[in-house]
Design a protein around this motif. Structure first.
Motif, PDB file in Angstrom:
ATOM      1  N   GLY A 158     -80.746 -46.288  -0.070  1.00  0.00           N
ATOM      2  CA  GLY A 158     -80.756 -44.881  -0.103  1.00  0.00           C
ATOM      3  C   GLY A 158     -80.075 -44.575  -1.372  1.00  0.00           C
ATOM      4  N   VAL A 159     -79.167 -45.215  -2.516  1.00  0.00           N
ATOM      5  CA  VAL A 159     -78.436 -45.403  -3.239  1.00  0.00           C
ATOM      6  C   VAL A 159     -79.062 -44.312  -4.395  1.00  0.00           C
ATOM      7  N   ASN A 160     -79.293 -43.175  -5.338  1.00  0.00           N
ATOM      8  CA  ASN A 160     -79.294 -42.820  -6.089  1.00  0.00           C
ATOM      9  C   ASN A 160     -78.164 -42.659  -6.876  1.00  0.00           C
ATOM     10  N   GLU A 161     -79.012 -41.583  -7.650  1.00  0.00           N
ATOM     11  CA  GLU A 161     -77.725 -41.064  -9.410  1.00  0.00           C
ATOM     12  C   GLU A 161     -76.889 -40.222  -8.423  1.00  0.00           C
ATOM     13  N   ASP A 162     -77.551 -39.150  -7.353  1.00  0.00           N
ATOM     14  CA  ASP A 162     -76.433 -38.462  -7.192  1.00  0.00           C
ATOM     15  C   ASP A 162     -75.696 -38.886  -6.043  1.00  0.00           C
ATOM     16  N   ASN A 163     -75.743 -40.580  -5.016  1.00  0.00           N
ATOM     17  CA  ASN A 163     -74.666 -40.756  -4.273  1.00  0.00           C
ATOM     18  C   ASN A 163     -73.612 -42.247  -4.978  1.00  0.00           C
ATOM     19  N   ALA A 164     -74.760 -42.998  -5.786  1.00  0.00           N
ATOM     20  CA  ALA A 164     -73.671 -43.867  -6.388  1.00  0.00           C
ATOM     21  C   ALA A 164     -72.370 -44.126  -6.834  1.00  0.00           C
ATOM     22  N   ARG A 165     -72.222 -42.746  -7.477  1.00  0.00           N
ATOM     23  CA  ARG A 165     -70.338 -42.969  -7.673  1.00  0.00           C
ATOM     24  C   ARG A 165     -70.109 -42.717  -6.674  1.00  0.00           C
ATOM     25  N   ALA A 166     -69.757 -42.360  -5.663  1.00  0.00           N
ATOM     26  CA  ALA A 166     -69.661 -42.357  -4.623  1.00  0.00           C
ATOM     27  C   ALA A 166     -69.092 -43.281  -4.025  1.00  0.00           C
ATOM     28  N   PHE A 167     -70.328 -44.670  -3.392  1.00  0.00           N
ATOM     29  CA  PHE A 167     -70.535 -45.613  -3.211  1.00  0.00           C
ATOM     30  C   PHE A 167     -69.136 -46.867  -4.345  1.00  0.00           C
ATOM     31  N   LEU A 168     -68.988 -46.616  -5.628  1.00  0.00           N
ATOM     32  CA  LEU A 168     -68.939 -47.236  -6.344  1.00  0.00           C
ATOM     33  C   LEU A 168     -66.766 -46.839  -5.806  1.00  0.00           C
ATOM     34  N   ASP A 169     -66.704 -45.541  -6.371  1.00  0.00           N
ATOM     35  CA  ASP A 169     -65.630 -45.070  -5.655  1.00  0.00           C
ATOM     36  C   ASP A 169     -64.901 -45.641  -4.361  1.00  0.00           C
ATOM     37  N   ALA A 170     -65.159 -46.096  -3.557  1.00  0.00           N
ATOM     38  CA  ALA A 170     -65.354 -46.439  -2.468  1.00  0.00           C
ATOM     39  C   ALA A 170     -64.888 -47.414  -2.278  1.00  0.00           C
ATOM     40  N   GLY A 171     -65.325 -48.075  -2.913  1.00  0.00           N
ATOM     41  CA  GLY A 171     -65.286 -50.117  -3.300  1.00  0.00           C
ATOM     42  C   GLY A 171     -65.985 -50.697  -3.837  1.00  0.00           C
ATOM     43  N   ALA A 172     -67.160 -50.584  -3.549  1.00  0.00           N
ATOM     44  CA  ALA A 172     -68.755 -51.529  -4.098  1.00  0.00           C
ATOM     45  C   ALA A 172     -68.198 -51.778  -5.461  1.00  0.00           C
ATOM     46  N   VAL A 173     -68.449 -52.700  -5.495  1.00  0.00           N
ATOM     47  CA  VAL A 173     -68.744 -53.751  -6.340  1.00  0.00           C
ATOM     48  C   VAL A 173     -70.200 -52.736  -7.851  1.00  0.00           C
ATOM     49  N   ALA A 174     -70.678 -52.754  -7.048  1.00  0.00           N
ATOM     50  CA  ALA A 174     -72.011 -52.416  -7.360  1.00  0.00           C
ATOM     51  C   ALA A 174     -72.896 -51.919  -6.171  1.00  0.00           C
ATOM     52  N   VAL A 175     -73.891 -50.973  -6.920  1.00  0.00           N
ATOM     53  CA  VAL A 175     -75.267 -50.542  -6.343  1.00  0.00           C
ATOM     54  C   VAL A 175     -76.251 -51.002  -6.788  1.00  0.00           C
TER      55      VAL A 175
END
Length: 208
Positions: A158-175
């Motif tokens: 469910g990761v896409n252009e709209d939410n990818a940055r939010a996951f990275l900002d939350a600490g993900a190393v990649a999506v």
């Protein structure tokens, strides 16, 4: 660099699941032209290993190439022989983790709960895959990294252009991003230029 450092540098892994074999390499080239240099080819298609082999032959070391949706040692062996340099599974399986360690190939197991995260780390996982990301959202990852402060996590599902940055900002190393990069309409129209543009937009969004 090890696989975690590579994932952290690339930030985006294109997850190619059961794409038509006749257009597969066109999609891979389009993604690479758009700046996506980490590719995960899923092994739930009969020709998964062959597609990994063809990708490696065409793009060589230009891409970080992994095998996803692995469930058996046989799949992992075939993917390794075809040129995969890391494995990804949707779940945590101690036998697969042991096999990956025996072969010296990094394994990114799928986890969701704190118990699964702890078990994966005990089994030697350098990174885990939070799956499905769309179920829990970026806030969950941020909270999870409270007790697991050094957790290296890739988020998929469910990761896409709209939410990818939010996951990275939350600490993900990649999506890990799938069909939103290459929607069916683009595939049917063989509009690979559009796929390249989507890749460029996503790369801009996640790399800043």
């Amino acid at each position: 660099m090890n696989v975690v450092e590579m994932l952290q540098e690339e930030k985006v892994v294109a997850v190619l699941r059961r794409l038509p074999s006749e257009t597969f390499l066109d999609v891979v080239r389009a993604l690479a032209e758009g700046g996506v240099r980490a590719i995960e080819v899923t092994m739930d298609a009969p020709d998964g290993a062959e597609l990994i082999r063809r990708t490696r032959e065409v793009l060589g070391d230009r891409v970080l190439l992994g095998a996803g949706t692995v469930f058996t040692r046989e799949q992992m062996q075939a993917a390794k022989e075809a040129g995969a340099t890391f494995f990804v599974s949707p779940h945590l399986d101690s036998d697969l983790m042991h096999a990956a360690r025996e072969w010296g190939v990094p394994m990114v197991p799928g986890v969701l709960t704190p118990t699964e995260v702890a078990a994966a780390l005990r089994l030697g996982a350098e990174a885990v895959k939070i799956f499905p990301g769309s179920l829990v959202g970026p806030g969950y990852l941020r909270d999870l990294r409270g007790p697991f402060k050094d957790l290296k996590a890739m988020v998929t599902g469910g990761v896409n252009e709209d939410n990818a940055r939010a996951f990275l900002d939350a600490g993900a190393v990649a999506v890990g991003v799938g069909s939103s990069l290459f929607p069916r309409t683009d595939l049917e129209a063989r509009d690979f230029a559009s796929i390249t543009k989507r890749a460029e937009r996503l790369v801009r969004a996640v790399r800043g």
